[in-house]
Every structure is written in C-alpha cells, then in structure tokens.
Design a protein around this motif. Sequence first.
Motif, PDB file in Angstrom:
ATOM      1  N   GLU A   1       7.657   7.930 -19.963  1.00 46.37           N
ATOM      2  CA  GLU A   1       7.514   6.853 -18.979  1.00 46.37           C
ATOM      3  C   GLU A   1       7.194   7.419 -17.604  1.00 46.37           C
ATOM      4  OE1 GLU A   1      10.699   3.658 -20.954  1.00 46.37           O
ATOM      5  OE2 GLU A   1      11.355   5.113 -19.434  1.00 46.37           O
ATOM      6  N   ALA A   2       7.909   8.487 -17.243  1.00 46.67           N
ATOM      7  CA  ALA A   2       7.690   9.106 -15.930  1.00 46.67           C
ATOM      8  C   ALA A   2       6.276   9.653 -15.804  1.00 46.67           C
ATOM      9  CB  ALA A   2       8.712  10.219 -15.707  1.00 46.67           C
ATOM     10  N   CYS A   3       5.747  10.241 -16.876  1.00 45.17           N
ATOM     11  CA  CYS A   3       4.398  10.803 -16.855  1.00 45.17           C
ATOM     12  C   CYS A   3       3.362   9.721 -16.569  1.00 45.17           C
ATOM     13  CB  CYS A   3       4.109  11.494 -18.183  1.00 45.17           C
ATOM     14  SG  CYS A   3       2.476  12.263 -18.276  1.00 45.17           S
ATOM     15  N   ILE A   4       3.472   8.601 -17.256  1.00 48.16           N
ATOM     16  CA  ILE A   4       2.511   7.509 -17.060  1.00 48.16           C
ATOM     17  C   ILE A   4       2.620   6.925 -15.654  1.00 48.16           C
ATOM     18  CG2 ILE A   4       1.984   5.133 -17.737  1.00 48.16           C
ATOM     19  CD1 ILE A   4       2.535   5.898 -20.601  1.00 48.16           C
ATOM     20  N   ILE A   5       3.842   6.672 -15.200  1.00 50.45           N
ATOM     21  CA  ILE A   5       4.025   6.035 -13.895  1.00 50.45           C
ATOM     22  C   ILE A   5       3.600   6.969 -12.771  1.00 50.45           C
ATOM     23  CG2 ILE A   5       5.721   5.004 -12.328  1.00 50.45           C
ATOM     24  CD1 ILE A   5       7.271   4.170 -14.861  1.00 50.45           C
ATOM     25  N   LYS A   6       3.848   8.263 -12.916  1.00 51.80           N
ATOM     26  CA  LYS A   6       3.416   9.221 -11.894  1.00 51.80           C
ATOM     27  C   LYS A   6       1.892   9.249 -11.792  1.00 51.80           C
ATOM     28  CE  LYS A   6       4.006  13.782 -12.300  1.00 51.80           C
ATOM     29  NZ  LYS A   6       2.723  14.411 -11.865  1.00 51.80           N
ATOM     30  N   LEU A   7       1.208   9.143 -12.937  1.00 51.34           N
ATOM     31  CA  LEU A   7      -0.250   9.065 -12.919  1.00 51.34           C
ATOM     32  C   LEU A   7      -0.732   7.811 -12.193  1.00 51.34           C
ATOM     33  CD1 LEU A   7      -1.077  10.228 -16.567  1.00 51.34           C
ATOM     34  CD2 LEU A   7      -1.578  11.474 -14.458  1.00 51.34           C
ATOM     35  N   LEU A   8      -0.044   6.687 -12.427  1.00 58.78           N
ATOM     36  CA  LEU A   8      -0.392   5.447 -11.725  1.00 58.78           C
ATOM     37  C   LEU A   8      -0.128   5.582 -10.229  1.00 58.78           C
ATOM     38  CD1 LEU A   8       1.054   2.764 -14.185  1.00 58.78           C
ATOM     39  CD2 LEU A   8      -1.335   3.418 -13.888  1.00 58.78           C
ATOM     40  N   ASN A   9       1.009   6.196  -9.876  1.00 55.68           N
ATOM     41  CA  ASN A   9       1.349   6.389  -8.461  1.00 55.68           C
ATOM     42  C   ASN A   9       0.308   7.251  -7.754  1.00 55.68           C
ATOM     43  OD1 ASN A   9       3.667   4.959  -9.033  1.00 55.68           O
ATOM     44  ND2 ASN A   9       5.031   6.729  -8.973  1.00 55.68           N
ATOM     45  N   SER A  10      -0.264   8.216  -8.481  1.00 51.48           N
ATOM     46  CA  SER A  10      -1.220   9.161  -7.890  1.00 51.48           C
ATOM     47  C   SER A  10      -2.656   8.665  -7.942  1.00 51.48           C
ATOM     48  CB  SER A  10      -1.127  10.515  -8.616  1.00 51.48           C
ATOM     49  OG  SER A  10       0.185  11.018  -8.596  1.00 51.48           O
ATOM     50  N   SER A  11      -2.884   7.515  -8.563  1.00 49.97           N
ATOM     51  CA  SER A  11      -4.254   7.041  -8.803  1.00 49.97           C
ATOM     52  C   SER A  11      -4.929   6.508  -7.550  1.00 49.97           C
ATOM     53  CB  SER A  11      -4.246   5.947  -9.872  1.00 49.97           C
ATOM     54  OG  SER A  11      -3.597   4.774  -9.380  1.00 49.97           O
ATOM     55  N   GLY A  12      -4.125   6.142  -6.562  1.00 49.16           N
ATOM     56  CA  GLY A  12      -4.680   5.528  -5.364  1.00 49.16           C
ATOM     57  C   GLY A  12      -4.828   4.029  -5.474  1.00 49.16           C
ATOM     58  N   ALA A  13      -4.647   3.499  -6.661  1.00 50.39           N
ATOM     59  CA  ALA A  13      -4.737   2.045  -6.857  1.00 50.39           C
ATOM     60  C   ALA A  13      -3.432   1.387  -6.402  1.00 50.39           C
ATOM     61  CB  ALA A  13      -4.989   1.729  -8.315  1.00 50.39           C
ATOM     62  N   HIS A  14      -3.544   0.152  -5.962  1.00 51.17           N
ATOM     63  CA  HIS A  14      -2.364  -0.591  -5.531  1.00 51.17           C
ATOM     64  C   HIS A  14      -1.889  -1.490  -6.668  1.00 51.17           C
ATOM     65  CE1 HIS A  14       0.456  -2.846  -3.114  1.00 51.17           C
ATOM     66  NE2 HIS A  14      -0.121  -3.968  -3.517  1.00 51.17           N
ATOM     67  N   PHE A  15      -0.628  -1.317  -7.053  1.00 51.83           N
ATOM     68  CA  PHE A  15      -0.044  -2.125  -8.116  1.00 51.83           C
ATOM     69  C   PHE A  15       1.153  -2.893  -7.554  1.00 51.83           C
ATOM     70  CE2 PHE A  15      -2.084   1.362 -10.360  1.00 51.83           C
ATOM     71  CZ  PHE A  15      -2.751   0.710 -11.386  1.00 51.83           C
ATOM     72  N   ASP A  16       1.134  -4.206  -7.686  1.00 45.74           N
ATOM     73  CA  ASP A  16       2.308  -4.995  -7.337  1.00 45.74           C
ATOM     74  C   ASP A  16       3.353  -4.834  -8.435  1.00 45.74           C
ATOM     75  OD1 ASP A  16       1.123  -5.981  -5.018  1.00 45.74           O
ATOM     76  OD2 ASP A  16       0.124  -7.585  -6.145  1.00 45.74           O
ATOM     77  N   GLY A  17       4.610  -4.927  -8.064  1.00 47.55           N
ATOM     78  CA  GLY A  17       5.667  -4.809  -9.055  1.00 47.55           C
ATOM     79  C   GLY A  17       5.922  -3.363  -9.427  1.00 47.55           C
ATOM     80  N   HIS A  18       6.895  -3.156 -10.282  1.00 44.64           N
ATOM     81  CA  HIS A  18       7.311  -1.823 -10.681  1.00 44.64           C
ATOM     82  C   HIS A  18       7.484  -1.792 -12.194  1.00 44.64           C
ATOM     83  CE1 HIS A  18       8.631  -2.375  -6.511  1.00 44.64           C
ATOM     84  NE2 HIS A  18       8.476  -1.083  -6.363  1.00 44.64           N
ATOM     85  N   VAL A  19       6.546  -1.156 -12.885  1.00 44.16           N
ATOM     86  CA  VAL A  19       6.661  -1.100 -14.339  1.00 44.16           C
ATOM     87  C   VAL A  19       7.895  -0.291 -14.743  1.00 44.16           C
ATOM     88  CG1 VAL A  19       5.160   0.935 -14.556  1.00 44.16           C
ATOM     89  CG2 VAL A  19       5.440  -0.633 -16.495  1.00 44.16           C
TER      90      VAL A  19
END
Length: 354
Positions: free
Chosen positions: A231-249
Amino acid sequence: MSAKREGQLVQPRTKRLFLHVGHGKTGTSFLQNVLVLSQDNLLEDHILYPTDVSRESANFGEVTSGNARHIFESLSSVDEFLSSIEERESSILLSSEFLFLHFPDILKEEGSARELFSTLRRHGFEQIDVLLFIRDPISFAVSAWLQLIKSNRGQLDLSDFLSTTTARYPSRVRRFIEICINHDLVSLTILNYSRIKENQISALSSWLGVNESRFVIPSNVKVNRSLTGGEACIIKLLNSSGAHFDGHVGKELASLLPNVPSSGVTFPLELQIDFLHSMRQDIDFVSNFTGIEHAYRDDLIEDAMDVYCFSKEQLEIISEYLINHAIPGSHFQQKTTIRHKLKSIISKRFSSKK
C-alpha cells in the motif's frame, strides 16, 4: 474544608489535571476512543474527560485529535478552558499529541511556568499528572513514515526519512523529560508502547487510579492502522506523481480494512544500525530515566523482499479511488467502462486461485 454527607465526614477530593500527551504512533487514537466511550463511568469516578466527539464515531474507530489540541498553546487558553468547565469538583483528563509539543514550551520559561501553576491553583488543581508513551526507535520510525505517506504528504524513501527530525523522536522525548523534571508539581509517567501494546487499558487505569472495568472498548479495536509495504509503495508513487488527488486512499484502506496487518517494509539492516547509533546518547538518556522495564530496545525489523501482495478488497479500494480521482468527473461512461474491466480482472485473478 471538610463536609458532612449522610452523617459521615467526607474529606475534599484533590483535584488533579491528567495529561495524556501521546506521543505519536503509540495507540493514542485508540485510547481517545476508549475515553470518549467511558466518559460517564469516568465522571462517576470524579474524572471529567470533556469532548464533543460523538460516541458513534468513537465506537467505529474514527481517528480524532483528542480534546486538548489548542488548550496549551497559550496561558490564556488554559485559563479560558478551566473557567469554562461546569463540573467543578472533578479532576480533568486531557488527551492530545499536541500536548507533547506545546506543554514543554510553557514550562521551559520560568515566568510562564510560574504563571501556569498559579492559574492551575486558582482553579483548584495542585498537581499535574503526565502520561507519555514512547516507542522503540526503529518501530516508531517505520510507523511514522507510513503515516506520512498515508496522509498524502510522504514522498521520501524510508532511508531518506530517517534523517528528518520527525523520525528522530528520542531527542524530543529527552527534551520533554528534561523540562518536566525541573518542576515539582509535574508528575511524569513514561511507559513504552512497544512493551505494553496489548495492555494499554490496564496501564491507563493504573495511571488514573480507576478500575479497568470502567473502560468501554470500541467495537473496532484497530484504530488508524499502518499501511502495508505494498500500500505504501503505491501511495508514495501517487504522492510523487505531481498529480492532485482529493481524499486519502491510505485513510480509506485503513478505515475500511482496519485489521490488515502491517508488513513487508523494505529497510536494510545496516541503515537501521546506523540510525540507532546516531541517536545513542538520547536513547540512553531516556532509557536511564524509564528504567529497564520500559527502556528503549534496539530491536531491528527484518528486511522484506521488494515483492508485494494485495487482497481482493485492497485492490478494489485502490482501483475505485484511482477511477474516481484520476479521471475527470464528467467522463462517466469512461469511468464505468474502466470500473467493469478492473472488477473483471480482479475477480478472475482471485477465482483462479481457488
């Protein structure tokens, strides 16, 4: 003064201010939910735990910040809070990880400490009982890193995170101890969460001086669980993507699947050893103060393989999150098509394992 009640001499109760100060990643959210559910019982034992958190939220394990986030940010806030309490004869119990930061800031200056104690005496309090939970350094660092990632703020690898002040909590604990022990009105109790994780309620009841049976346990006893390595691996990739995501998976995974055990964190042993060595003086100082039973231990975490496993439920939550947040809201048909395809893939994958 003494008072007579039903023909018996009753001595006035000593009002005490109980402060549970955390610190972070030591089961604070779980204890705060227990305290919300146990408010009535505690008040019968003359301990007031003031909060506006609903019993329903506490029972289902929702994370709170306690009941004292802003109280010790200033002396005027302390006085204002104590003046607002309607229950005048009870001791007061406050719980917040923010106290770990703000309470020492008031005590470290002689003038503000003197004013604080004067304010407390004016409201009838003669003692401050402080409960601080600590956690073994490696275990804490990993859990703090996972929490940062879960909140969509973490982009650092674990090895880089270790150099931050957030990871190096023994130095903060040492500062907290050094400030508190200079004041006679402060009684400091330090317990190691790593030693008593399964017996926190017993420790809390002993500290408060109430029977353990007085505490009501929430239906969801797992509150604010850590992420798995995958889970941490996927979320860290999302955090580093530069994209803005509402909410917290990450928070969705933790709340919807609270009983998934944390596992599979990649953490080379040599980095763990170097990390402990860099904090040796602070670790030894704290351990000398706590005694052997609650001293820090140099327990290492076995380095996991860089391969991750996911349950069907985890994949469904992550997929739904990406569909809802990565695709523009107006593309309903596109979302529906992708959702069906992903569900089909996940279903086939897990049915083939049976």
